[in-house]
Design a protein around this motif. Structure first.
Motif, PDB file in Angstrom:
ATOM      1  N   ARG A 230      25.704 116.411  78.831  1.00 37.85           N
ATOM      2  CA  ARG A 230      25.194 116.039  77.352  1.00 37.85           C
ATOM      3  C   ARG A 230      24.038 115.018  77.451  1.00 37.85           C
ATOM      4  N   PHE A 231      24.134 114.163  78.318  1.00 31.87           N
ATOM      5  CA  PHE A 231      23.135 113.092  78.450  1.00 31.87           C
ATOM      6  C   PHE A 231      21.845 113.332  79.052  1.00 31.87           C
ATOM      7  N   MET A 232      21.798 114.425  79.831  1.00 30.81           N
ATOM      8  CA  MET A 232      20.444 114.756  80.479  1.00 30.81           C
ATOM      9  C   MET A 232      19.450 114.707  79.646  1.00 30.81           C
ATOM     10  N   SER A 233      19.411 115.251  78.455  1.00 30.21           N
ATOM     11  CA  SER A 233      18.026 115.537  77.763  1.00 30.21           C
ATOM     12  C   SER A 233      17.417 113.966  77.538  1.00 30.21           C
ATOM     13  N   TYR A 234      18.558 113.069  77.054  1.00 30.02           N
ATOM     14  CA  TYR A 234      17.883 111.755  76.665  1.00 30.02           C
ATOM     15  C   TYR A 234      17.485 111.206  78.101  1.00 30.02           C
ATOM     16  N   LEU A 235      18.178 111.227  79.124  1.00 30.26           N
ATOM     17  CA  LEU A 235      17.921 110.432  80.476  1.00 30.26           C
ATOM     18  C   LEU A 235      16.589 111.173  80.861  1.00 30.26           C
ATOM     19  N   LEU A 236      16.368 112.392  80.820  1.00 26.92           N
ATOM     20  CA  LEU A 236      15.180 112.830  81.225  1.00 26.92           C
ATOM     21  C   LEU A 236      14.038 112.410  80.413  1.00 26.92           C
ATOM     22  N   THR A 237      13.983 112.402  79.150  1.00 28.97           N
ATOM     23  CA  THR A 237      13.167 112.020  78.185  1.00 28.97           C
ATOM     24  C   THR A 237      12.616 110.482  78.312  1.00 28.97           C
ATOM     25  N   ILE A 238      13.788 109.653  78.600  1.00 30.38           N
ATOM     26  CA  ILE A 238      13.536 108.224  78.638  1.00 30.38           C
ATOM     27  C   ILE A 238      12.739 108.174  79.841  1.00 30.38           C
ATOM     28  N   PHE A 239      12.997 108.700  81.038  1.00 27.56           N
ATOM     29  CA  PHE A 239      12.577 108.357  82.200  1.00 27.56           C
ATOM     30  C   PHE A 239      11.153 108.742  82.414  1.00 27.56           C
ATOM     31  N   PHE A 240      10.759 109.973  81.979  1.00 30.79           N
ATOM     32  CA  PHE A 240       9.573 110.557  81.712  1.00 30.79           C
ATOM     33  C   PHE A 240       8.737 109.800  80.849  1.00 30.79           C
ATOM     34  N   PHE A 241       9.013 109.227  79.627  1.00 27.88           N
ATOM     35  CA  PHE A 241       8.450 108.538  78.883  1.00 27.88           C
ATOM     36  C   PHE A 241       8.047 107.499  79.289  1.00 27.88           C
ATOM     37  N   ILE A 242       8.939 106.729  79.902  1.00 30.30           N
ATOM     38  CA  ILE A 242       8.625 105.338  80.206  1.00 30.30           C
ATOM     39  C   ILE A 242       7.599 105.461  81.666  1.00 30.30           C
ATOM     40  N   TRP A 243       7.763 106.083  82.224  1.00 36.60           N
ATOM     41  CA  TRP A 243       6.994 106.461  83.710  1.00 36.60           C
ATOM     42  C   TRP A 243       5.706 106.803  83.200  1.00 36.60           C
TER      43      TRP A 243
ATOM     44  N   ALA B  31      11.826 122.280  76.769  1.00 35.56           N
ATOM     45  CA  ALA B  31      11.692 122.006  78.175  1.00 35.56           C
ATOM     46  C   ALA B  31      13.127 121.877  79.030  1.00 35.56           C
ATOM     47  N   TRP B  32      13.932 120.713  78.537  1.00 42.15           N
ATOM     48  CA  TRP B  32      14.984 120.319  79.237  1.00 42.15           C
ATOM     49  C   TRP B  32      16.101 121.560  79.495  1.00 42.15           C
ATOM     50  N   LYS B  33      16.304 122.489  78.250  1.00 45.13           N
ATOM     51  CA  LYS B  33      17.423 123.145  78.358  1.00 45.13           C
ATOM     52  C   LYS B  33      16.944 124.419  79.383  1.00 45.13           C
ATOM     53  N   PRO B  34      15.634 124.952  78.937  1.00 42.19           N
ATOM     54  CA  PRO B  34      15.299 126.065  79.802  1.00 42.19           C
ATOM     55  C   PRO B  34      15.232 125.691  81.389  1.00 42.19           C
ATOM     56  N   ILE B  35      14.744 124.545  81.532  1.00 39.50           N
ATOM     57  CA  ILE B  35      14.382 124.219  82.952  1.00 39.50           C
ATOM     58  C   ILE B  35      15.814 123.905  83.527  1.00 39.50           C
ATOM     59  N   LEU B  36      16.738 123.042  83.037  1.00 40.26           N
ATOM     60  CA  LEU B  36      18.132 122.887  83.789  1.00 40.26           C
ATOM     61  C   LEU B  36      18.798 124.203  83.792  1.00 40.26           C
ATOM     62  N   LYS B  37      18.709 125.050  82.770  1.00 38.14           N
ATOM     63  CA  LYS B  37      19.232 126.293  82.917  1.00 38.14           C
ATOM     64  C   LYS B  37      18.856 127.251  84.089  1.00 38.14           C
ATOM     65  N   ALA B  38      17.510 127.103  84.204  1.00 39.61           N
ATOM     66  CA  ALA B  38      16.808 127.618  85.294  1.00 39.61           C
ATOM     67  C   ALA B  38      17.211 127.501  86.627  1.00 39.61           C
ATOM     68  N   VAL B  39      17.269 126.120  86.903  1.00 44.96           N
ATOM     69  CA  VAL B  39      17.620 125.376  87.905  1.00 44.96           C
ATOM     70  C   VAL B  39      19.232 125.681  88.345  1.00 44.96           C
ATOM     71  N   ASN B  40      20.076 125.372  87.080  1.00 43.88           N
ATOM     72  CA  ASN B  40      21.405 125.691  87.426  1.00 43.88           C
ATOM     73  C   ASN B  40      21.809 127.082  87.796  1.00 43.88           C
ATOM     74  N   ASP B  41      21.069 128.167  86.975  1.00 45.80           N
ATOM     75  CA  ASP B  41      21.142 129.514  87.623  1.00 45.80           C
ATOM     76  C   ASP B  41      20.783 129.739  88.992  1.00 45.80           C
TER      77      ASP B  41
END
Lengths: 390, 166
Positions: A230-243, B31-41
């Motif tokens: 559930r938190f992956m989208s937020y974590l990824l966005t915040i990581f890449f945004f800050i970076w 991005a995140w959903k398709p990428i994570l889905k592809a990686v998971n797959d």
């Protein structure tokens, strides 16, 4: 001429406003100090550099959006780099210390004072209040203090006029917008490459290990296999945004987004809200009624834990802000030293030092993004933890 | 602290929050959903493939073991068959030998018997011939001897003499 030479070396001299013709080290040092100050603050134009000899500014104006008895939208070019006032809705607006102030007729200058007052229980206690000590017609104030370099206000005095609500597309807002678009293009392209097959190609090849790093080294160990998705989208966005924002801060564009307290506050505030809203029973129990300790301790621990809830994201916002600001100040000071020394030994030593520091800042850019994301994940993890880990 | 609060810009906070939220939701979708889905797959397919390979290896091992077992059995069976065949051969040789010897014995016996018979027959015949010859000779001799009466008398006399002696 100097400013021209600096372009391409550093984010220095983001905004210079005047045409000083003086020479000398004293002047140079104060000039550098001022430029650093300007760089750390937000600006209403995207300023690239100034040619002091001809007095031309290179950059582009950004829209100013003010809410002050209605909406006022105009281009920041109307301020003519702080040299002019803009009249809108019967008020005169001008830039003073990189912020927009406005007044109809009079500027009120106030001073902070303390007085003794009786509180509800009848005890005397000190209270701070602002005493208006001086008034000045807006034109006079502008010409004396705001226009050009202006003079400094007497110690302790400040403008007490209500500032307009300022939703301008400032340099930082523009940068955030630009970087957001860039992130969208980057990751959109990466996502598209997965449609061809399961193996990453092109961009995705470079980005995927970083995405997997966030997932495997940050999200899963801190949040747990069960809840991390559930938190992956937020974590990824915040990581890449800050970076990416941090990296842009190291370019000669003179962007300083994460060195703004409002930006880091916004990021930490979102982390705070998500943490509280995803908090499970266990989380609140650990705050208000700590299990596994005797009951007097529970009572003592509750306010401490509750305070911790707010201190954690506060530490998050201060850490990012302070690290980036400090990095920019130190780097700019050392680059400035090159021009103060004006001899080949000192200047080249400064250059070497600046180069090493820039390398270090590259590391800090990634490290701060990592730490922010990592701690965010840690807080999420504590919020969703189901069993007792102690 | 006061400086920090002074530096705080509500506008920047507003824009940062707004832009970040928009970025979050758009990135999540594109991005995140398709990428994570592809990686998971992909990870799923890799682990599936590995499991399948492992299973295939296991099956192969099983098959090998089974083959080995079958080979072993076949070898044992072959050995047994060879042994049996050898035994049968030996038995047959033995039997044949026995048969042959008895047959030979029989043949020898019958040959001997035959020889005996032949011999007896030959002897009998010889005896008969001798007898016939003897009689013939005797007849001739007697014929010659007994041409005169005196001689006949003399013979009868001698013969009688012999009888008396007996």
């Amino acid at each position: 001429m100097l400013s021209l030479a600096w372009l391409g070396t550093s984010p220095v001299f983001a905004t210079t406003e005047s045409n000083h013709g003086h020479e000398g080290e004293e002047d140079m040092s104060s000039q550098i100090k001022e430029d650093i100050q300007h760089h750390l603050q937000d600006a209403y134009t995207f300023h690239l550099f100034t040619d002091k000899e001809s007095g031309t500014h290179v950059g582009f104006p950004l829209p100013v959006v003010l809410i002050d008895n209605g909406l006022h939208v105009f281009s920041s070019s109307k301020f003519h780099h702080g040299e002019d006032m803009v009249e809108k809705g019967g008020k005169k607006y001008f830039i003073y210390h990189n912020k927009i102030y406005g007044a109809e007729e009079t500027i009120y200058l106030g001073e902070k004072k303390t007085r003794m007052v009786e509180n509800e229980e009848g005890e005397e206690e000190e209270e701070e209040y602002v005493d208006t000590v001086q008034t000045m017609p807006v034109d006079e104030f502008f010409h004396t203090y705001a226009q050009g370099h202006g003079a400094d206000l007497p110690e302790g005095l400040f403008v007490t006029n209500k500032k307009p609500l300022d939703f301008s597309i400032t340099k930082n807002v523009f940068s955030i917008f630009f970087i957001s678009i860039l992130l969208l293009l980057m990751f959109g392209a990466a996502a598209k490459s997965y449609k061809k097959g399961l193996a990453p190609t092109g961009w995705a090849k470079f980005l995927e290990p970083i995405i997997l790093f966030v997932r495997d080294e940050i999200a899963i160990p801190n949040i747990g296999e069960k809840d991390y998705k559930r938190f992956m989208s937020y974590l990824l966005t915040i990581f890449f945004f800050i970076w990416i924002v941090n990296l842009f801060g190291l370019t000669p564009l003179g962007i300083n987004v994460t060195g703004n307290i409002a930006v880091t506050f916004a990021l930490a505030f979102m982390t705070f809200l998500i943490t509280q809203f995803s908090g499970r029973k266990e989380y609140w129990k650990h705050i208000f009624w700590m299990p596994g300790v005797p009951w007097p301790m529970k009572i003592i621990l509750a306010p401490i834990e509750l305070l911790g809830v707010f201190i954690k994201p506060f530490a998050l916002l201060i850490r990012l802000y302070a690290n980036i600001t400090a990095g920019h100040v130190v780097l700019m000071s050392i680059i400035g030293m090159m021009f103060v020394f004006q001899n080949w030994i000192g200047s080249s030593l400064s250059f070497g030092l600046a180069f090493a520091l820039a390398m270090l800042e590259l590391l800090v850019a990634a490290l701060q993004a990592y730490i922010f994301t990592m701690l965010t994940a840690l807080y999420f993890g504590s919020a969703v933890a189901e069993h007792d880990d102690h | 602290m006061e400086k920090l609060i002074n530096d705080f810009s509500v506008g920047l906070f507003f824009w940062q929050t707004l832009l970040f939220l928009v970025l979050l939701f758009v990135l999540r979708k594109v991005a995140w959903k398709p990428i994570l889905k592809a990686v998971n797959d992909r990870e799923q397919s890799i682990s599936d493939s590995l499991a399948a390979a492992e299973q295939a290896r296991q099956e192969m091992d099983n098959l090998k073991a089974e083959n080995e077992k079958i080979m072993q059995e076949a070898r044992i069976e072959r050995d047994a068959m060879i042994k049996e065949a050898r035994e049968i051969r030996e038995k047959m040789i033995e039997e044949a030998k026995g048969k042959a010897s008895t047959e030979a014995d029989k043949m020898i016996e019958s040959a001997r018997e035959q020889i005996n018979n032949e011999k007896l027959a030959a002897i009998t015949e010889l005896k008969n011939q001798v007898a016939t010859l003897s009689i013939e000779i005797a007849e001739k001799v007697l014929g010659e001897e007994l041409k005169s009466n005196e001689k006949q008398d003399a013979l009868v006399g001698s013969m009688l003499e012999d009888v008396k002696l007996n």
